[in-house]
Write a protein that holds these residues in place. Sequence first.
Motif, PDB file in Angstrom:
ATOM      1  N   THR A  88      24.960  11.186 -31.848  1.00  0.00           N
ATOM      2  CA  THR A  88      24.401  10.508 -30.671  1.00  0.00           C
ATOM      3  C   THR A  88      24.010   9.068 -30.976  1.00  0.00           C
ATOM      4  O   THR A  88      24.046   8.217 -30.094  1.00  0.00           O
ATOM      5  CB  THR A  88      23.209  11.290 -30.077  1.00  0.00           C
ATOM      6  N   ASP A  89      23.637   8.779 -32.237  1.00  0.00           N
ATOM      7  CA  ASP A  89      23.413   7.381 -32.639  1.00  0.00           C
ATOM      8  C   ASP A  89      24.698   6.583 -32.463  1.00  0.00           C
ATOM      9  O   ASP A  89      24.680   5.444 -31.989  1.00  0.00           O
ATOM     10  CB  ASP A  89      22.996   7.270 -34.105  1.00  0.00           C
ATOM     11  N   LEU A  90      25.821   7.172 -32.880  1.00  0.00           N
ATOM     12  CA  LEU A  90      27.112   6.485 -32.748  1.00  0.00           C
ATOM     13  C   LEU A  90      27.462   6.253 -31.283  1.00  0.00           C
ATOM     14  O   LEU A  90      27.990   5.193 -30.932  1.00  0.00           O
ATOM     15  CB  LEU A  90      28.230   7.272 -33.430  1.00  0.00           C
ATOM     16  N   LEU A  91      27.167   7.231 -30.432  1.00  0.00           N
ATOM     17  CA  LEU A  91      27.416   7.061 -29.002  1.00  0.00           C
ATOM     18  C   LEU A  91      26.663   5.843 -28.479  1.00  0.00           C
ATOM     19  O   LEU A  91      27.243   4.961 -27.842  1.00  0.00           O
ATOM     20  CB  LEU A  91      26.986   8.313 -28.233  1.00  0.00           C
TER      21      LEU A  91
ATOM     22  N   PRO B  45      19.488  20.122 -20.841  1.00  0.00           N
ATOM     23  CA  PRO B  45      19.897  20.301 -22.239  1.00  0.00           C
ATOM     24  C   PRO B  45      19.638  19.050 -23.067  1.00  0.00           C
ATOM     25  O   PRO B  45      19.485  17.951 -22.517  1.00  0.00           O
ATOM     26  CB  PRO B  45      21.400  20.569 -22.121  1.00  0.00           C
ATOM     27  N   ARG B  46      19.625  19.225 -24.398  1.00  0.00           N
ATOM     28  CA  ARG B  46      19.453  18.092 -25.315  1.00  0.00           C
ATOM     29  C   ARG B  46      20.647  17.159 -25.145  1.00  0.00           C
ATOM     30  O   ARG B  46      21.797  17.577 -25.223  1.00  0.00           O
ATOM     31  CB  ARG B  46      19.369  18.608 -26.749  1.00  0.00           C
ATOM     32  N   ARG B  47      20.338  15.883 -24.875  1.00  0.00           N
ATOM     33  CA  ARG B  47      21.393  14.901 -24.606  1.00  0.00           C
ATOM     34  C   ARG B  47      20.801  13.498 -24.709  1.00  0.00           C
ATOM     35  O   ARG B  47      19.583  13.329 -24.745  1.00  0.00           O
ATOM     36  CB  ARG B  47      21.977  15.108 -23.210  1.00  0.00           C
ATOM     37  N   VAL B  48      21.656  12.498 -24.719  1.00  0.00           N
ATOM     38  CA  VAL B  48      21.197  11.119 -24.639  1.00  0.00           C
ATOM     39  C   VAL B  48      20.806  10.865 -23.191  1.00  0.00           C
ATOM     40  O   VAL B  48      21.613  11.061 -22.278  1.00  0.00           O
ATOM     41  CB  VAL B  48      22.301  10.134 -25.090  1.00  0.00           C
ATOM     42  N   GLY B  49      19.572  10.453 -22.978  1.00  0.00           N
ATOM     43  CA  GLY B  49      19.074  10.194 -21.625  1.00  0.00           C
ATOM     44  C   GLY B  49      19.101   8.720 -21.261  1.00  0.00           C
ATOM     45  O   GLY B  49      19.328   8.370 -20.106  1.00  0.00           O
ATOM     46  N   GLU B  50      18.850   7.869 -22.259  1.00  0.00           N
ATOM     47  CA  GLU B  50      18.813   6.423 -22.022  1.00  0.00           C
ATOM     48  C   GLU B  50      19.352   5.700 -23.250  1.00  0.00           C
ATOM     49  O   GLU B  50      19.172   6.164 -24.375  1.00  0.00           O
ATOM     50  CB  GLU B  50      17.374   5.927 -21.801  1.00  0.00           C
ATOM     51  N   ILE B  51      19.965   4.556 -22.999  1.00  0.00           N
ATOM     52  CA  ILE B  51      20.357   3.646 -24.066  1.00  0.00           C
ATOM     53  C   ILE B  51      19.857   2.262 -23.686  1.00  0.00           C
ATOM     54  O   ILE B  51      20.175   1.759 -22.606  1.00  0.00           O
ATOM     55  CB  ILE B  51      21.880   3.617 -24.287  1.00  0.00           C
ATOM     56  N   HIS B  52      19.044   1.686 -24.555  1.00  0.00           N
ATOM     57  CA  HIS B  52      18.515   0.336 -24.339  1.00  0.00           C
ATOM     58  C   HIS B  52      19.273  -0.604 -25.285  1.00  0.00           C
ATOM     59  O   HIS B  52      19.328  -0.343 -26.494  1.00  0.00           O
ATOM     60  CB  HIS B  52      17.027   0.280 -24.640  1.00  0.00           C
ATOM     61  N   VAL B  53      19.835  -1.656 -24.739  1.00  0.00           N
ATOM     62  CA  VAL B  53      20.578  -2.641 -25.520  1.00  0.00           C
ATOM     63  C   VAL B  53      19.882  -3.983 -25.354  1.00  0.00           C
ATOM     64  O   VAL B  53      19.770  -4.492 -24.237  1.00  0.00           O
ATOM     65  CB  VAL B  53      22.049  -2.757 -25.052  1.00  0.00           C
TER      66      VAL B  53
ATOM     67  N   LEU C 233      30.405   6.220 -19.982  1.00  0.00           N
ATOM     68  CA  LEU C 233      29.213   7.060 -20.088  1.00  0.00           C
ATOM     69  C   LEU C 233      28.885   7.714 -18.753  1.00  0.00           C
ATOM     70  O   LEU C 233      29.104   7.128 -17.694  1.00  0.00           O
ATOM     71  CB  LEU C 233      28.022   6.221 -20.559  1.00  0.00           C
ATOM     72  N   HIS C 234      28.347   8.914 -18.817  1.00  0.00           N
ATOM     73  CA  HIS C 234      27.964   9.628 -17.611  1.00  0.00           C
ATOM     74  C   HIS C 234      26.928   8.807 -16.837  1.00  0.00           C
ATOM     75  O   HIS C 234      26.043   8.189 -17.440  1.00  0.00           O
ATOM     76  CB  HIS C 234      27.379  10.997 -17.990  1.00  0.00           C
ATOM     77  N   PRO C 235      27.024   8.784 -15.512  1.00  0.00           N
ATOM     78  CA  PRO C 235      26.079   7.986 -14.724  1.00  0.00           C
ATOM     79  C   PRO C 235      24.616   8.410 -14.883  1.00  0.00           C
ATOM     80  O   PRO C 235      23.714   7.633 -14.578  1.00  0.00           O
ATOM     81  CB  PRO C 235      26.543   8.160 -13.275  1.00  0.00           C
TER      82      PRO C 235
END
Length: 134
Positions: free
Chosen positions: A43-46, A84-92, A122-124
């Motif tokens: 998930t870090d790579l994602l 489920p466990r997933r990436v919820g947010e990505i801050h850039v 990425l999923h919306p």
Amino acid sequence: MATSKIIYNGDLRTTSVHLKSGKEIITDAPTDNQGKGEAFSPTDLLATSLGNCMLTIIGIAAKSHGFNIDGTTAEITKVMAENPRRVGEIHVGLQFPANNYTDKEKAIIEKSAKTCPVAYSLHPDIKQEVTFSY
């Protein structure tokens, strides 16, 4: 032709090989999910891929419009969600070197970042928060 080959090494670690170049990436499960956290997690790579893609697409746009973004950095923060466990947010956080970008160049930069292929892939439901520091 395949893009990569992944080997499970055991103990929640994988090695991915980019078949064209032979370059390798190692992943470990994170410490909060039974891993050692000694390398990027999947998930870090994602999340990191989003920043890599943004910088690449901004670089292409800058090159084609005759300005330079060399030295620009991206700081990535991944926020996990549950059930489920997933990436919820990505801050850039994009930090541009001391440069006097015009309003037109800033518009090109910001549009390019937000329209990179990874951002579109990425999923919306994954919140993408992007900040630009000039």
